[in-house]
Structures are given as C-alpha cells and as structure tokens.
Design a protein around this motif. Sequence first.
Motif, PDB file in Angstrom:
ATOM      1  N   PRO A 139       0.996  -1.347  -0.113  1.00 27.74           N
ATOM      2  CA  PRO A 139      -0.047  -0.090   0.006  1.00 27.74           C
ATOM      3  C   PRO A 139       0.871   1.289  -0.075  1.00 27.74           C
ATOM      4  CG  PRO A 139      -0.425  -1.347   2.059  1.00 27.74           C
ATOM      5  CD  PRO A 139       0.540  -2.238   1.074  1.00 27.74           C
ATOM      6  N   ASP A 140       2.216   1.228   0.599  1.00 26.33           N
ATOM      7  CA  ASP A 140       2.898   2.377   0.613  1.00 26.33           C
ATOM      8  C   ASP A 140       4.124   2.597  -0.447  1.00 26.33           C
ATOM      9  OD1 ASP A 140       1.578   3.788   2.745  1.00 26.33           O
ATOM     10  OD2 ASP A 140       2.532   2.257   4.312  1.00 26.33           O
ATOM     11  N   ALA A 141       4.038   1.788  -1.229  1.00 28.48           N
ATOM     12  CA  ALA A 141       5.066   1.781  -2.156  1.00 28.48           C
ATOM     13  C   ALA A 141       5.087   2.738  -3.342  1.00 28.48           C
ATOM     14  CB  ALA A 141       5.195   0.380  -3.122  1.00 28.48           C
ATOM     15  N   TRP A 142       6.106   3.445  -3.546  1.00 30.63           N
ATOM     16  CA  TRP A 142       6.438   4.232  -4.992  1.00 30.63           C
ATOM     17  C   TRP A 142       6.284   3.421  -6.089  1.00 30.63           C
ATOM     18  CZ3 TRP A 142       5.498   9.605  -5.215  1.00 30.63           C
ATOM     19  CH2 TRP A 142       6.085  10.085  -4.062  1.00 30.63           C
ATOM     20  N   ILE A 143       4.898   4.011  -7.024  1.00 38.94           N
ATOM     21  CA  ILE A 143       5.076   3.320  -8.148  1.00 38.94           C
ATOM     22  C   ILE A 143       5.576   4.528  -9.143  1.00 38.94           C
ATOM     23  CG2 ILE A 143       3.201   2.439  -9.980  1.00 38.94           C
ATOM     24  CD1 ILE A 143       1.505   1.743  -7.678  1.00 38.94           C
ATOM     25  N   LEU A 144       6.634   3.903  -9.802  1.00 36.03           N
ATOM     26  CA  LEU A 144       7.242   4.837 -10.882  1.00 36.03           C
ATOM     27  C   LEU A 144       6.890   4.402 -12.203  1.00 36.03           C
ATOM     28  CD1 LEU A 144      10.618   6.077  -9.290  1.00 36.03           C
ATOM     29  CD2 LEU A 144       8.409   6.728  -8.870  1.00 36.03           C
ATOM     30  N   ASN A 145       6.272   5.047 -12.842  1.00 33.42           N
ATOM     31  CA  ASN A 145       5.659   4.483 -14.208  1.00 33.42           C
ATOM     32  C   ASN A 145       6.174   5.056 -15.505  1.00 33.42           C
ATOM     33  OD1 ASN A 145       3.794   2.920 -16.058  1.00 33.42           O
ATOM     34  ND2 ASN A 145       2.693   4.844 -16.282  1.00 33.42           N
ATOM     35  N   TYR A 146       6.752   4.240 -16.249  1.00 36.66           N
ATOM     36  CA  TYR A 146       7.455   4.534 -17.667  1.00 36.66           C
ATOM     37  C   TYR A 146       6.498   4.071 -18.827  1.00 36.66           C
ATOM     38  CZ  TYR A 146      12.414   6.021 -17.274  1.00 36.66           C
ATOM     39  OH  TYR A 146      13.595   6.726 -16.790  1.00 36.66           O
ATOM     40  N   THR A 147       5.443   3.537 -18.441  1.00 40.57           N
ATOM     41  CA  THR A 147       4.626   2.724 -19.452  1.00 40.57           C
ATOM     42  C   THR A 147       4.327   3.647 -20.366  1.00 40.57           C
ATOM     43  OG1 THR A 147       3.932   0.897 -17.951  1.00 40.57           O
ATOM     44  CG2 THR A 147       2.845   1.176 -19.835  1.00 40.57           C
ATOM     45  N   ASN A 148       4.242   3.558 -21.725  1.00 44.79           N
ATOM     46  CA  ASN A 148       3.825   4.428 -22.901  1.00 44.79           C
ATOM     47  C   ASN A 148       2.165   4.019 -23.491  1.00 44.79           C
ATOM     48  OD1 ASN A 148       5.388   6.182 -23.329  1.00 44.79           O
ATOM     49  ND2 ASN A 148       6.765   5.085 -24.459  1.00 44.79           N
ATOM     50  N   ILE A 167       1.885   7.650  -7.017  1.00 47.33           N
ATOM     51  CA  ILE A 167       2.213   7.167  -8.303  1.00 47.33           C
ATOM     52  C   ILE A 167       2.865   8.450  -9.156  1.00 47.33           C
ATOM     53  CG2 ILE A 167       1.189   6.678 -10.534  1.00 47.33           C
ATOM     54  CD1 ILE A 167      -1.323   5.632  -9.054  1.00 47.33           C
ATOM     55  N   LEU A 168       3.707   8.160  -9.687  1.00 51.63           N
ATOM     56  CA  LEU A 168       4.688   8.991 -10.618  1.00 51.63           C
ATOM     57  C   LEU A 168       5.036   8.664 -12.038  1.00 51.63           C
ATOM     58  CD1 LEU A 168       5.693  12.077 -10.374  1.00 51.63           C
ATOM     59  CD2 LEU A 168       7.985  10.974  -9.672  1.00 51.63           C
ATOM     60  N   ASN A 169       4.480   9.322 -12.876  1.00 53.62           N
ATOM     61  CA  ASN A 169       4.835   9.097 -14.486  1.00 53.62           C
ATOM     62  C   ASN A 169       6.013   9.925 -14.775  1.00 53.62           C
ATOM     63  OD1 ASN A 169       2.172   7.332 -15.125  1.00 53.62           O
ATOM     64  ND2 ASN A 169       1.367   9.371 -14.146  1.00 53.62           N
ATOM     65  N   ILE A 170       6.978   9.106 -15.635  1.00 51.76           N
ATOM     66  CA  ILE A 170       8.025   9.642 -16.105  1.00 51.76           C
ATOM     67  C   ILE A 170       8.367   9.322 -17.373  1.00 51.76           C
ATOM     68  CG2 ILE A 170      10.507  10.151 -15.180  1.00 51.76           C
ATOM     69  CD1 ILE A 170       9.791   8.409 -12.973  1.00 51.76           C
TER      70      ILE A 170
END
Length: 443
Positions: A139-148, A167-170
């Motif tokens: 529940p507390d994990a950072w989700i770093l998303n590169y998905t296109n 959730i952070l999109n990069i």
Amino acid sequence: MKKQNLVVVGSGSTYTIGMIMSLIEEKKHFPLRTITFYDTNAERQEKVAKATEVILKDKYPELESFTYTTDKKEAFTGADFAFVQIRTGGLAMREKDEQISLRHGAVGQETCGPGGMAYGLRSIGDMIDVVNDVRKYAPDAWILNYTNPAAIVAEALRREFPDDEKILNICDMPAAIMVSYAKILGKEIWDLVPEYFGLNHFGWFTDIYDKEGNRLTDDIKRAIKDDGFLPEDAEIVNDPSWIKTFKQVETMLTDFPDYLPNTYLQYYLYPSQMVEKEDVKNTRARQVINGREKRVHELCDQLISDGTSENAELEVDIHGCYMIRVAASLAYNTGDTFIVIVENNGIISNLQDDAMVEVPAALTSGGPKPFAVGEIPTFEKGLIEGQLAFEKLVVDAWYEKDYKKLLQALTLNRTVVDAPRARKILDDLIEENKDYWPELSSK
Ligand code: G6P
Ligand code: MN
C-alpha cells in the motif's frame, strides 16, 4: 541510508538489463536490499532474469536477494518501489499500429497519433490492474511508471486513482536530450537545471542553467545551429533512426527559434516529411525487433552460457539512471529537480487545471513539488490544447467505449487531421485490436 526493496514490473523488457546496469552504477545513491522481477510472460522474463542473476552475482554481491516470479503476491509484498514498464500487445502490436497509420498516409509511431491512441487503449486496463495489484500487497510503495503512451496512461491513472499520491509518471526523453546538451557544454547531465513545459512527448525546454545559475540556453542553440544535434546517450548514440530524429531538432529550431523542442515534436510539426521517410515494411517496431531486441537476447544468452559478466558488453544508459535518481530523491527526500508528469493545477497558468503536464519538479518524500511555469505563448498553447484534447478524448473513449470520441480524437490529431482518413485508420485499428480494446458502441 535505508536499503530499498525494488520490484521491476514488465521485467522481460529489452530495457531491463540496462536498468540493472544503472542500479549497479547508482548503488551509492539508491542502495538495494532486494530486487524482484515480475512479468506475465514467464518465458520472456526467464531469459532476462537468468542473465540478470549472472550480472548481479558479479557486480552486486551485497544484494540480499534477487528473485523473479509471475505471482503478484510474491512480487509486490514488501516492495518500497515498483518500476513499471509494460507493453500490452508487445512489439508485434506496435508494428501493426505503425503500419496501419502509414498505409493511410499518416505518421506511424509508437506514441504519437493513431499509434499512440491504439497503444493507449491497450495499455489503460492493464496499467489500472497493475496499480491495483501493487496497492493490494504494497500500500505504501512508490509506483514509478514509464509505461507508454505516458500521456494517455497518466491521464487514465489520474482519473482512476485521484487520491493516490505515490504514483509518478516519467519519461526519459527530456533526460536523453539533456545528455546531448551536456555533451555540447562539456558537462554532465546532473550539472544541468532545466526549465521545461508541455505534455509528454510534446514539450519545450525554455531554458537550461547550470547549478551555479549560469544561463546556457543560447550556447546550446548556437551549437545546434552551427554543428547540428546528435544523440549521445549510450542506448541511442549509434542508432540511425535516433540520429535522424536528433538531426531534425536543428530544423525545428530554425523554424521555431524561441525554445528548444522535444524530439517528438517532429511528428506533429512535419508529419508529411515523417511519412515520406518511413518504409511500411521496416517501421520502428521492426527495427527494434531486429535490432535492440535481438541484441539484448543474444547478450542474455551469452551471459547465461558464460556464467560470468566478464566478457559481456554491458552499458549504462540514461533511461535507468534517471528513474533511479528520481527514486532516490523520493526515498531520501533530497529535493532534486527532475522533469516529471503531474497534474497541472495552475503550474501552466493559462492551461486547464486537470491536464497532465510534463514539467520540472523538486522531488521530496512528500512527492513532487513542481515549479510554476506561468503563462505560455499562443503558438505552444494552441498546439498543446489540441494534443491535450486528443489525449482526453482517447481516455474518455476507453471509459465510455465510444467510437465517436475516437473519431474526434484522430481528426483533432495533427498527424491525421482529415476526418475520412481518421475513420479509415480507426476502422482498421479496431479490427486489429479486437483482443485488446474495449468493444466500442455507436459507429
Ligand atoms: C524514448 C521515449 C520512450 C520510447 C522510446 C522508444 O526513450 O521516451 O517513451 O518508448 O524512446 O524508443 P525505440 O527505440 O523503441 O523507438
Ligand atoms: Mn517517453
């Protein structure tokens, strides 16, 4: 420094070995306790994982464990960070997207125009599932998303998880461009402080400073005009397609000299030229299948059979390093500046609040703290608003299963424009994407 537990989602990707090399390179900034691979495709994952085992044994002996699994609970339990990079439909569907667009005389590209729309409609559902699965066990994990396509995926995640602040999109493109600026300036990318605004794959650097506050923008522009512009990051430096793409920056800067453009703007500003250059039998997906994918799989086979990484040609690239420095800044509250994708909420003051924009932000353990951009000029604003409407309509259409909105979206997109052409492309895409898209109502 607390050591982190990392899960790599979509670990069968051709970028994973590069990511592992980056994790090794960056271990001082982002020390790891465990690495776990998660993928739905066991076979694809296994090859990369077995090769990774060999590399980690040599270069990361202090790592407590490395495991790979297709089981969600095993993968996500205890994770501090999830790096997410999935490709629903694989490179095979990317090739179909590119070919269908080109056959109708429109840009055939992974994330721009019809290709981006098709890929977006495939990705949204799976990305929402991934976030729900990670949240169930971590529940507390950072989700770093590169998905296109990151712009469309980020918009869908904004709607689906409005209260999830981790959730952070990069995207790595601004960083890959900055690597070339750094080379021009005889500096390292980490010495540069960017000012930037736009949407993902649709933005501009307004200024580049160094850490001492010297403005370097004009030096960069001058160098590009005098000597051209080339990729410098290891992953793309020798790739003919990327070399062509970087060269186009000089043309863009001649036509529109105010700001330094993201390379992806070439598809929107010169669509006819882009179509002319393409070969429907050898689109980018095919080049990647015959190039990067083949190379990575051969490298994996070599590592596995050698049982050592001694003889392998392994390179660190910006794709992984940028993600890792982002993660480190969030984990250890360093407040470093990175270009990330966040909800506008006034950052660009003359653009709607609910746009997902790509801008610099200081990254803290409390999340991204974006810097104000202020008002943007008419030309860029006009371009952005058209593209934003396209992105919003695609996400609307996914939720509402609405054919009409997809027709609107494609007609609005600068790579298509013509309504009859938009309809033809859309109908072909629907046919090819039957297994992935929601079934659409009302033609
Ligand atoms: C850049 C972009 C990514 C994109 C990739 C495609 O890194 O930021 O979003 O997926 O290029 O590269 P390829 O070599 O597969 O065409
Ligand atoms: Mn990108």
